[in-house]
Scaffold this active site. Structure first.
Site, PDB file in Angstrom:
ATOM      1  N   GLY A   6       1.317  -1.487   4.252  1.00 46.54           N
ATOM      2  CA  GLY A   6       1.678  -0.170   3.752  1.00 46.54           C
ATOM      3  C   GLY A   6       2.455   0.675   4.730  1.00 46.54           C
ATOM      4  O   GLY A   6       3.641   0.928   4.560  1.00 46.54           O
ATOM      5  N   HIS A  41      -5.744   3.549  -1.496  1.00 38.94           N
ATOM      6  CA  HIS A  41      -7.070   3.918  -0.995  1.00 38.94           C
ATOM      7  C   HIS A  41      -7.398   5.340  -1.446  1.00 38.94           C
ATOM      8  O   HIS A  41      -6.769   6.294  -0.996  1.00 38.94           O
ATOM      9  CB  HIS A  41      -7.061   3.825   0.536  1.00 38.94           C
ATOM     10  CG  HIS A  41      -8.396   4.090   1.166  1.00 38.94           C
ATOM     11  ND1 HIS A  41      -8.596   3.998   2.530  1.00 38.94           N
ATOM     12  CD2 HIS A  41      -9.599   4.444   0.643  1.00 38.94           C
ATOM     13  CE1 HIS A  41      -9.849   4.280   2.805  1.00 38.94           C
ATOM     14  NE2 HIS A  41     -10.480   4.563   1.674  1.00 38.94           N
ATOM     15  N   THR A  60      -8.022   3.726   8.715  1.00 37.64           N
ATOM     16  CA  THR A  60      -9.202   2.871   8.762  1.00 37.64           C
ATOM     17  C   THR A  60      -9.295   2.178  10.110  1.00 37.64           C
ATOM     18  O   THR A  60      -8.363   1.494  10.534  1.00 37.64           O
ATOM     19  CB  THR A  60      -9.160   1.826   7.637  1.00 37.64           C
ATOM     20  OG1 THR A  60      -9.036   2.505   6.389  1.00 37.64           O
ATOM     21  CG2 THR A  60     -10.423   0.987   7.628  1.00 37.64           C
ATOM     22  N   ARG A  70       3.291  18.976   2.016  1.00 37.35           N
ATOM     23  CA  ARG A  70       3.850  20.249   1.542  1.00 37.35           C
ATOM     24  C   ARG A  70       3.386  20.619   0.136  1.00 37.35           C
ATOM     25  O   ARG A  70       3.756  21.663  -0.385  1.00 37.35           O
ATOM     26  CB  ARG A  70       5.378  20.185   1.571  1.00 37.35           C
ATOM     27  CG  ARG A  70       5.934  20.078   2.984  1.00 37.35           C
ATOM     28  CD  ARG A  70       7.425  20.218   3.026  1.00 37.35           C
ATOM     29  NE  ARG A  70       7.868  21.537   2.599  1.00 37.35           N
ATOM     30  CZ  ARG A  70       9.137  21.941   2.661  1.00 37.35           C
ATOM     31  NH1 ARG A  70      10.059  21.125   3.131  1.00 37.35           N
ATOM     32  NH2 ARG A  70       9.487  23.148   2.251  1.00 37.35           N
ATOM     33  N   ASN A 125       0.855  -1.187   0.000  1.00 39.29           N
ATOM     34  CA  ASN A 125       0.000   0.000   0.000  1.00 39.29           C
ATOM     35  C   ASN A 125       0.894   1.241   0.000  1.00 39.29           C
ATOM     36  O   ASN A 125       1.720   1.411   0.904  1.00 39.29           O
ATOM     37  CB  ASN A 125      -0.892  -0.021   1.241  1.00 39.29           C
ATOM     38  CG  ASN A 125      -1.913   1.095   1.248  1.00 39.29           C
ATOM     39  OD1 ASN A 125      -1.577   2.250   0.998  1.00 39.29           O
ATOM     40  ND2 ASN A 125      -3.156   0.778   1.562  1.00 39.29           N
ATOM     41  N   GLU A 185     -10.719  -9.529   3.384  1.00 39.06           N
ATOM     42  CA  GLU A 185      -9.446  -9.166   3.980  1.00 39.06           C
ATOM     43  C   GLU A 185      -9.684  -8.880   5.450  1.00 39.06           C
ATOM     44  O   GLU A 185     -10.431  -7.958   5.795  1.00 39.06           O
ATOM     45  CB  GLU A 185      -8.828  -7.950   3.293  1.00 39.06           C
ATOM     46  CG  GLU A 185      -7.497  -7.545   3.917  1.00 39.06           C
ATOM     47  CD  GLU A 185      -6.790  -6.415   3.187  1.00 39.06           C
ATOM     48  OE1 GLU A 185      -5.946  -5.745   3.816  1.00 39.06           O
ATOM     49  OE2 GLU A 185      -7.081  -6.207   1.989  1.00 39.06           O
ATOM     50  N   HIS A 189      -3.300  -4.573   7.821  1.00 38.71           N
ATOM     51  CA  HIS A 189      -3.422  -3.420   8.699  1.00 38.71           C
ATOM     52  C   HIS A 189      -2.539  -3.610   9.930  1.00 38.71           C
ATOM     53  O   HIS A 189      -2.751  -4.505  10.737  1.00 38.71           O
ATOM     54  CB  HIS A 189      -4.856  -3.139   9.158  1.00 38.71           C
ATOM     55  CG  HIS A 189      -5.049  -1.706   9.599  1.00 38.71           C
ATOM     56  ND1 HIS A 189      -5.310  -0.689   8.710  1.00 38.71           N
ATOM     57  CD2 HIS A 189      -4.981  -1.124  10.811  1.00 38.71           C
ATOM     58  CE1 HIS A 189      -5.421   0.464   9.370  1.00 38.71           C
ATOM     59  NE2 HIS A 189      -5.209   0.218  10.645  1.00 38.71           N
ATOM     60  N   GLY A 190      -1.516  -2.745  10.022  1.00 36.20           N
ATOM     61  CA  GLY A 190      -0.652  -2.729  11.186  1.00 36.20           C
ATOM     62  C   GLY A 190       0.451  -3.771  11.198  1.00 36.20           C
ATOM     63  O   GLY A 190       1.212  -3.849  12.158  1.00 36.20           O
ATOM     64  N   ARG A 247      -7.242  12.772   1.030  1.00 30.46           N
ATOM     65  CA  ARG A 247      -6.197  13.215   1.960  1.00 30.46           C
ATOM     66  C   ARG A 247      -4.813  12.704   1.583  1.00 30.46           C
ATOM     67  O   ARG A 247      -3.815  13.250   2.025  1.00 30.46           O
ATOM     68  CB  ARG A 247      -6.518  12.782   3.394  1.00 30.46           C
ATOM     69  CG  ARG A 247      -6.437  11.284   3.631  1.00 30.46           C
ATOM     70  CD  ARG A 247      -6.657  10.936   5.077  1.00 30.46           C
ATOM     71  NE  ARG A 247      -8.006  11.290   5.512  1.00 30.46           N
ATOM     72  CZ  ARG A 247      -8.519  10.890   6.683  1.00 30.46           C
ATOM     73  NH1 ARG A 247      -7.778  10.180   7.515  1.00 30.46           N
ATOM     74  NH2 ARG A 247      -9.744  11.209   7.017  1.00 30.46           N
ATOM     75  N   HIS A 248      -4.749  11.625   0.799  1.00 26.57           N
ATOM     76  CA  HIS A 248      -3.442  11.160   0.315  1.00 26.57           C
ATOM     77  C   HIS A 248      -3.498  10.844  -1.173  1.00 26.57           C
ATOM     78  O   HIS A 248      -3.104  11.656  -1.987  1.00 26.57           O
ATOM     79  CB  HIS A 248      -2.887  10.008   1.167  1.00 26.57           C
ATOM     80  CG  HIS A 248      -3.870   8.991   1.642  1.00 26.57           C
ATOM     81  ND1 HIS A 248      -4.612   8.198   0.792  1.00 26.57           N
ATOM     82  CD2 HIS A 248      -4.214   8.602   2.905  1.00 26.57           C
ATOM     83  CE1 HIS A 248      -5.365   7.386   1.493  1.00 26.57           C
ATOM     84  NE2 HIS A 248      -5.167   7.594   2.765  1.00 26.57           N
ATOM     85  N   GLU A 285      -8.764   0.408  -2.822  1.00 31.04           N
ATOM     86  CA  GLU A 285      -9.589   0.459  -1.621  1.00 31.04           C
ATOM     87  C   GLU A 285     -10.553   1.625  -1.763  1.00 31.04           C
ATOM     88  O   GLU A 285     -10.152   2.731  -2.129  1.00 31.04           O
ATOM     89  CB  GLU A 285      -8.721   0.620  -0.374  1.00 31.04           C
ATOM     90  CG  GLU A 285      -7.870  -0.605  -0.085  1.00 31.04           C
ATOM     91  CD  GLU A 285      -7.082  -0.483   1.204  1.00 31.04           C
ATOM     92  OE1 GLU A 285      -6.682  -1.533   1.737  1.00 31.04           O
ATOM     93  OE2 GLU A 285      -6.862   0.653   1.673  1.00 31.04           O
ATOM     94  N   HIS A 303       0.824   6.258   2.036  1.00 32.93           N
ATOM     95  CA  HIS A 303       1.528   7.209   2.888  1.00 32.93           C
ATOM     96  C   HIS A 303       2.714   7.877   2.208  1.00 32.93           C
ATOM     97  O   HIS A 303       3.277   8.838   2.749  1.00 32.93           O
ATOM     98  CB  HIS A 303       1.890   6.550   4.211  1.00 32.93           C
ATOM     99  CG  HIS A 303       0.666   6.241   5.021  1.00 32.93           C
ATOM    100  ND1 HIS A 303      -0.168   7.236   5.484  1.00 32.93           N
ATOM    101  CD2 HIS A 303       0.102   5.068   5.394  1.00 32.93           C
ATOM    102  CE1 HIS A 303      -1.187   6.685   6.136  1.00 32.93           C
ATOM    103  NE2 HIS A 303      -1.043   5.376   6.085  1.00 32.93           N
ATOM    104  N   ARG A 343      -9.624   8.073  -0.878  1.00 31.40           N
ATOM    105  CA  ARG A 343     -10.607   8.502   0.113  1.00 31.40           C
ATOM    106  C   ARG A 343     -11.493   9.626  -0.424  1.00 31.40           C
ATOM    107  O   ARG A 343     -11.111  10.356  -1.333  1.00 31.40           O
ATOM    108  CB  ARG A 343      -9.899   8.994   1.382  1.00 31.40           C
ATOM    109  CG  ARG A 343      -9.389   7.873   2.276  1.00 31.40           C
ATOM    110  CD  ARG A 343      -8.731   8.432   3.518  1.00 31.40           C
ATOM    111  NE  ARG A 343      -8.405   7.391   4.472  1.00 31.40           N
ATOM    112  CZ  ARG A 343      -9.208   7.006   5.464  1.00 31.40           C
ATOM    113  NH1 ARG A 343     -10.383   7.597   5.618  1.00 31.40           N
ATOM    114  NH2 ARG A 343      -8.844   6.053   6.281  1.00 31.40           N
TER     115      ARG A 343
END
Length: 246
Positions: A218, A46, A107, A21, A10, A157, A196-197, A52-53, A76, A13, A48
């Site tokens: 990710g 993802h 998430t 920036r 993923n 998942e 996740h994580g 946001r990313h 996603e 980030h 969104r």
């Protein structure tokens, strides 16, 4: 020795850092290219609602990159008309339906499929009719697994964030819950992924569950890349996963 488990990277980030920036650096598409070269089996991103990313332009470029490299893109997305239209326009290999709240940092938990079958089933059906493989990001809960089967998901998942944050007996109990959920899903003909994580240690432990076919990772890999580079981070994860499958 079990079959090789796929690694989806993923790259959200990378876009988070870029957007902090503005401008074009660092480029998440470049990160995706490097991750694939280092051994990733596919890319996850993802898009969104608040962008946001990952942005729409990123998705367009990622679709082209993955098509050209013959590797899958896993989009996603929230269960909304806007995201459904975007998925149908770009036709990624797979779409993973996830919960989404504007105020969350990341998430939090799995999608509530049980009780929302009437809303989710038409989205699943429409995506599948367009040739898009459909995954649902859920908790390892028998009700959610049964609902995923009811709405026709190809894949589930499991959300592993809770497992990664727990310790001791609580973590062991969560692992048992995921293992039981994976067995149940497999028996119902649903392919099982997890994510996740996860880091090097928790990813290896997760692969003690034989029904898991893919891990999507990710945040940890992007964070590790700050210290060792993305190529090295992905290669080490690939090695860790391969060794766990022996």
């Amino acid at each position: 020795m079990r079959d090789r488990v796929r690694l989806g990277v993923n790259i959200d980030h990378v876009a988070t850092v870029r957007n902090a920036r503005g401008g074009v650096h660092p480029d998440p598409v470049r990160a995706a290219r490097e991750a694939l070269a280092a051994g990733a089996d596919g890319i996850t991103a993802h898009l969104r609602e608040d962008r946001r990313h990952i942005t729409d332009t990123d998705i367009e470029a990622l679709v082209a990159l993955c098509a050209g490299s013959q590797r899958p893109l896993n989009l996603e997305m929230a269960v909304t008309d806007e995201m459904l239209a975007i998925a149908l326009r770009h036709r990624p290999h797979a779409a993973c339906l996830v919960p989404e709240r504007r105020e969350e940092v990341t998430t939090e938990g799995g999608l509530a499929v049980a009780g929302n079958e009437a809303r989710i089933a038409p989205v699943v059906s429409t995506l599948k009719a367009a040739g898009i493989r459909v995954s649902l990001f859920i908790e390892a809960d028998p009700r959610q697994i049964a609902a995923a089967a009811t709405v026709g998901a190809d894949v589930i998942e499991f959300h592993t964030g809770r497992y990664c944050h727990l310790q001791g007996q609580d973590q062991m109990n969560e692992f048992s819950r995921i293992r039981s959920g994976a067995e149940s899903a497999d028996q119902q003909g649903i392919e099982v992924h997890a994510g996740h994580g996860l880091d090097f240690a928790t990813a290896a432990r997760m692969l003690a569950i034989p029904h898991i076919r893919e891990l999507n990772i990710g945040h940890f890999l992007i964070g590790e890349a700050v210290f060792v580079g993305l190529d090295a981070a992905v290669r080490r994860m690939r090695t860790v996963m391969d060794e766990a499958c022996r």
